[in-house]
Enzyme design. Sequence first.
Site, PDB file in Angstrom:
ATOM      1  N   VAL A 112     104.511 103.395 102.367  1.00 48.09           N
ATOM      2  CA  VAL A 112     103.606 104.335 103.035  1.00 48.09           C
ATOM      3  C   VAL A 112     102.785 105.088 101.996  1.00 48.09           C
ATOM      4  CG1 VAL A 112     103.546 106.480 104.370  1.00 48.09           C
ATOM      5  CG2 VAL A 112     105.013 104.584 105.103  1.00 48.09           C
ATOM      6  N   ILE A 172     100.000 117.318 106.252  1.00 44.92           N
ATOM      7  CA  ILE A 172      99.209 116.092 106.465  1.00 44.92           C
ATOM      8  C   ILE A 172      97.989 116.409 107.332  1.00 44.92           C
ATOM      9  CG2 ILE A 172      99.229 113.775 107.500  1.00 44.92           C
ATOM     10  CD1 ILE A 172     102.112 113.467 106.519  1.00 44.92           C
ATOM     11  N   GLU A 175      98.178 124.834 116.198  1.00 47.05           N
ATOM     12  CA  GLU A 175      99.555 124.943 115.693  1.00 47.05           C
ATOM     13  C   GLU A 175     100.333 125.872 116.620  1.00 47.05           C
ATOM     14  OE1 GLU A 175     101.694 123.795 113.123  1.00 47.05           O
ATOM     15  OE2 GLU A 175     103.015 125.135 114.259  1.00 47.05           O
ATOM     16  N   GLY A 181     104.557 115.656 112.266  1.00 47.99           N
ATOM     17  CA  GLY A 181     105.768 115.345 111.522  1.00 47.99           C
ATOM     18  C   GLY A 181     106.036 113.849 111.485  1.00 47.99           C
ATOM     19  N   ASP A 211     112.743 108.788 102.548  1.00 48.49           N
ATOM     20  CA  ASP A 211     112.480 109.459 103.828  1.00 48.49           C
ATOM     21  C   ASP A 211     113.558 109.161 104.866  1.00 48.49           C
ATOM     22  OD1 ASP A 211     110.141 110.323 102.688  1.00 48.49           O
ATOM     23  OD2 ASP A 211     108.811 109.491 104.215  1.00 48.49           O
ATOM     24  N   ALA A 222     107.488 111.517  98.181  1.00 53.54           N
ATOM     25  CA  ALA A 222     107.581 110.319  97.358  1.00 53.54           C
ATOM     26  C   ALA A 222     108.478 110.526  96.132  1.00 53.54           C
ATOM     27  CB  ALA A 222     106.183 109.905  96.915  1.00 53.54           C
ATOM     28  N   HIS A 263      94.931 128.975  75.900  1.00 52.72           N
ATOM     29  CA  HIS A 263      93.928 129.834  76.527  1.00 52.72           C
ATOM     30  C   HIS A 263      92.556 129.199  76.417  1.00 52.72           C
ATOM     31  CE1 HIS A 263      91.983 133.529  77.797  1.00 52.72           C
ATOM     32  NE2 HIS A 263      91.113 133.369  76.791  1.00 52.72           N
TER      33      HIS A 263
HETATM   34  C1  LIG Z   1      99.059 110.887 105.056  1.00 56.04           C
HETATM   35  C2  LIG Z   1     100.266 111.076 104.185  1.00 56.04           C
HETATM   36  C3  LIG Z   1     100.129 111.723 102.969  1.00 56.04           C
HETATM   37  C4  LIG Z   1     101.230 111.907 102.148  1.00 56.04           C
HETATM   38  N1  LIG Z   1     101.057 112.555 100.968  1.00 56.04           N
HETATM   39  C5  LIG Z   1     102.106 112.718 100.132  1.00 56.04           C
HETATM   40  C6  LIG Z   1     101.945 113.334  98.864  1.00 56.04           C
HETATM   41  O1  LIG Z   1     100.842 113.733  98.480  1.00 56.04           O
HETATM   42  N2  LIG Z   1     103.028 113.458  98.067  1.00 56.04           N
HETATM   43  C7  LIG Z   1     104.275 113.027  98.454  1.00 56.04           C
HETATM   44  O2  LIG Z   1     105.228 113.170  97.692  1.00 56.04           O
HETATM   45  N3  LIG Z   1     104.449 112.447  99.649  1.00 56.04           N
HETATM   46  C8  LIG Z   1     103.402 112.260 100.496  1.00 56.04           C
HETATM   47  N4  LIG Z   1     103.586 111.638 101.692  1.00 56.04           N
HETATM   48  C9  LIG Z   1     104.955 111.222 102.053  1.00 56.04           C
HETATM   49  C10 LIG Z   1     105.312 109.921 101.311  1.00 56.04           C
HETATM   50  O3  LIG Z   1     104.396 108.916 101.674  1.00 56.04           O
HETATM   51  C11 LIG Z   1     106.734 109.526 101.651  1.00 56.04           C
HETATM   52  O4  LIG Z   1     107.612 110.578 101.391  1.00 56.04           O
HETATM   53  C12 LIG Z   1     107.163 108.313 100.819  1.00 56.04           C
HETATM   54  O5  LIG Z   1     106.300 107.219 101.032  1.00 56.04           O
HETATM   55  C13 LIG Z   1     108.598 107.912 101.158  1.00 56.04           C
HETATM   56  O6  LIG Z   1     108.965 106.834 100.397  1.00 56.04           O
HETATM   57  P1  LIG Z   1     110.092 105.811 100.878  1.00 56.04           P
HETATM   58  O7  LIG Z   1     110.328 104.916  99.712  1.00 56.04           O
HETATM   59  O8  LIG Z   1     111.227 106.539 101.450  1.00 56.04           O
HETATM   60  O9  LIG Z   1     109.466 104.974 102.080  1.00 56.04           O
HETATM   61  P2  LIG Z   1     108.041 104.462 102.511  1.00 56.04           P
HETATM   62  O10 LIG Z   1     106.999 104.766 101.528  1.00 56.04           O
HETATM   63  O11 LIG Z   1     107.879 104.940 103.906  1.00 56.04           O
HETATM   64  O12 LIG Z   1     108.218 102.901 102.492  1.00 56.04           O
HETATM   65  C14 LIG Z   1     109.100 102.249 103.321  1.00 56.04           C
HETATM   66  C15 LIG Z   1     108.745 100.791 103.361  1.00 56.04           C
HETATM   67  O13 LIG Z   1     109.807 100.097 104.024  1.00 56.04           O
HETATM   68  C16 LIG Z   1     109.253  99.116 104.851  1.00 56.04           C
HETATM   69  N5  LIG Z   1     110.254  98.733 105.859  1.00 56.04           N
HETATM   70  C17 LIG Z   1     110.673  99.441 106.940  1.00 56.04           C
HETATM   71  N6  LIG Z   1     111.606  98.745 107.609  1.00 56.04           N
HETATM   72  C18 LIG Z   1     111.785  97.587 106.940  1.00 56.04           C
HETATM   73  C19 LIG Z   1     112.615  96.451 107.131  1.00 56.04           C
HETATM   74  N7  LIG Z   1     113.467  96.379 108.153  1.00 56.04           N
HETATM   75  N8  LIG Z   1     112.529  95.433 106.259  1.00 56.04           N
HETATM   76  C20 LIG Z   1     111.678  95.489 105.207  1.00 56.04           C
HETATM   77  N9  LIG Z   1     110.883  96.531 104.965  1.00 56.04           N
HETATM   78  C21 LIG Z   1     110.932  97.567 105.822  1.00 56.04           C
HETATM   79  C22 LIG Z   1     108.016  99.808 105.413  1.00 56.04           C
HETATM   80  O14 LIG Z   1     107.119  98.867 105.958  1.00 56.04           O
HETATM   81  C23 LIG Z   1     107.486 100.505 104.173  1.00 56.04           C
HETATM   82  O15 LIG Z   1     106.630  99.662 103.435  1.00 56.04           O
HETATM   83  C24 LIG Z   1     102.504 111.422 102.542  1.00 56.04           C
HETATM   84  C25 LIG Z   1     102.637 110.741 103.757  1.00 56.04           C
HETATM   85  C26 LIG Z   1     101.543 110.573 104.564  1.00 56.04           C
HETATM   86  C27 LIG Z   1     101.712 109.826 105.849  1.00 56.04           C
END
Ligand SMILES: Cc1cc2nc3c(=O)[nH]c(=O)nc-3n(C[C@H](O)[C@H](O)[C@H](O)COP(=O)(O)OP(=O)(O)OC[C@H]3O[C@@H](n4cnc5c(N)ncnc54)[C@H](O)[C@@H]3O)c2cc1C
Length: 474
Positions: A44, A187, A206, A274, A315, A323, A447
């Site tokens: 994501v 977001i 909100e 959320g 997540d 991230a 500075h």
């Molecule tokens: C618009 C937006 C902006 C954001 N901005 C920030 C930011 O600036 N800074 C920050 O820290 N966080 C940000 N986030 C949050 C951040 O994207 C997530 O916290 C982060 O991506 C989580 O990482 P993850 O590895 O847990 O999972 P994810 O990045 O959600 O990746 C999970 C992956 O698992 C795959 N998957 C799911 N089920 C299966 C399965 N059964 N088999 C194989 N693959 C599967 C999914 O397709 C996905 O590709 C943002 C989120 C959004 C939506």
Amino acid sequence: MADNTNLHIAVVGAGPGGYAAAFLAADLGVKVTLIDPELNPGGVCLYRGCIPSKALLHVAKLIEESHQSKNWGIEFADPKIDLNKLRTWKEGVVTRLTGGLGQLSKQRKVQYVQGKAAFENSNMLRVTKAGGGEEKMTFDRIILATGSRPALIPTLKLDSPRMLDSTGALNLKDIPKTLLVVGGGYIGLELGSVYAALGTRVTVVEMLPGILPGADRDLVLPLHKRLEKMFDGILLNTTEKSLKEESGGIRATFEGADVKEKEKVFEKVLVSVGRKPNSEIDGLNKTKVKVGPKGFIQVNKQLQTDDPAIYAIGDVVGEPMLAHKASHEGRTAVEAIIGRKVAFEPHAIPAVVFTDPEIAWAGLTETQAKESGREITVAKFPWGASGRAITLDRPEGMTKLIIDSKTERILGVGIVGVGAGDLIAEGVLAIEMAALAGDLELTIHPHPTLSETVMQAAEVFFGTSTDMYRPKRA
Ligand SMILES: Cc1cc2nc3c(=O)[nH]c(=O)nc-3n(C[C@H](O)[C@H](O)[C@H](O)COP(=O)(O)OP(=O)(O)OC[C@H]3O[C@@H](n4cnc5c(N)ncnc54)[C@H](O)[C@@H]3O)c2cc1C
């Protein structure tokens, strides 16, 4: 280094949690299979989260600065927006980064499988491949990093191209004349800022009394003030009751004590209320993994689930859904699997809201520190006294330290202002290293920079600020 070559682990999901885990495991000599539906790792964060949103926010900031430059005697013409080019540039950023991760994956000899994984049992996955076909694979350990997706409110579900979630908003199909953002979280505010800069009239609704619930109010105030100018409206204490499509747009009905206009039509609506963990993994019931009431997979400090062969990170295991938390958990899980004595127990996980101004904090907020019963002192350095902030014409910022009054240890750091997201790293380090206010005060900062404000806030704590007069502490 211990010999890990007999170990084969699978990482399900290649977001920042999954690819960080897979890459570390490979670096430590473990055989790794990384499974994700996308062509390359990224999840994501890279495909539809952190990275595309920050690329667009960079553009938004540039547009806003071009307006502000009038104050300095420099006038630019109104921007001409070539939406196709902007979209192509944003997609290029994503492709460059995800392609880079694909390369790193190959260089490390990680077996990358494009597909979706389901459980046959605790050690066996059935992978449905993107190109067709299924394969059953057996592993010693499996790390779940399946991430999260946008949450939906059933009463606000509407099957219409006018409805957007964060992914749809980032696709940037067009620039609507009006946009309602449901939810004043980070977001919604980030994406609302992008559209407002591109010329959309944005309204945020909100249900709580303030935007960014949970964040420190001192930090939120300067952002609220600026967003009030950028947006058409910020409706607080207001519940989005219903959405109905009609010929010209979507009619939104509002409810709440402060509501002045009960309904209004918007060209598009972005619902950003959320995120929900992706814990409904096929066949998970064939394992001992437990899922908590909010849908998060339950893990211990080693990120191990109730099934000894299965770990989970990112997540899908809980807040904060960020991230950098996911990546650190991923690395901890791998170290735990190879037998190192590790635990995921950070003192501070930074949070950043990439609006303009940015808001960032780490460690305890003032409210959390007070609730914990500690005796604290709060030291604030307003950026109106920062040389660098004045040169940037952005004096509205503030750097705030939450300090244990007895030990003088830094418990929390909060910053609002341009670049707060980068500045907070010093605060994180200070908290993790158990720094005292005196350490920040005595550390020579360059500075004129905004980083000085961290040192200057520590000076305020001691009542000896060079740039501000404050009566001494009792
Ligand atoms: C618009 C937006 C902006 C954001 N901005 C920030 C930011 O600036 N800074 C920050 O820290 N966080 C940000 N986030 C949050 C951040 O994207 C997530 O916290 C982060 O991506 C989580 O990482 P993850 O590895 O847990 O999972 P994810 O990045 O959600 O990746 C999970 C992956 O698992 C795959 N998957 C799911 N089920 C299966 C399965 N059964 N088999 C194989 N693959 C599967 C999914 O397709 C996905 O590709 C943002 C989120 C959004 C939506």
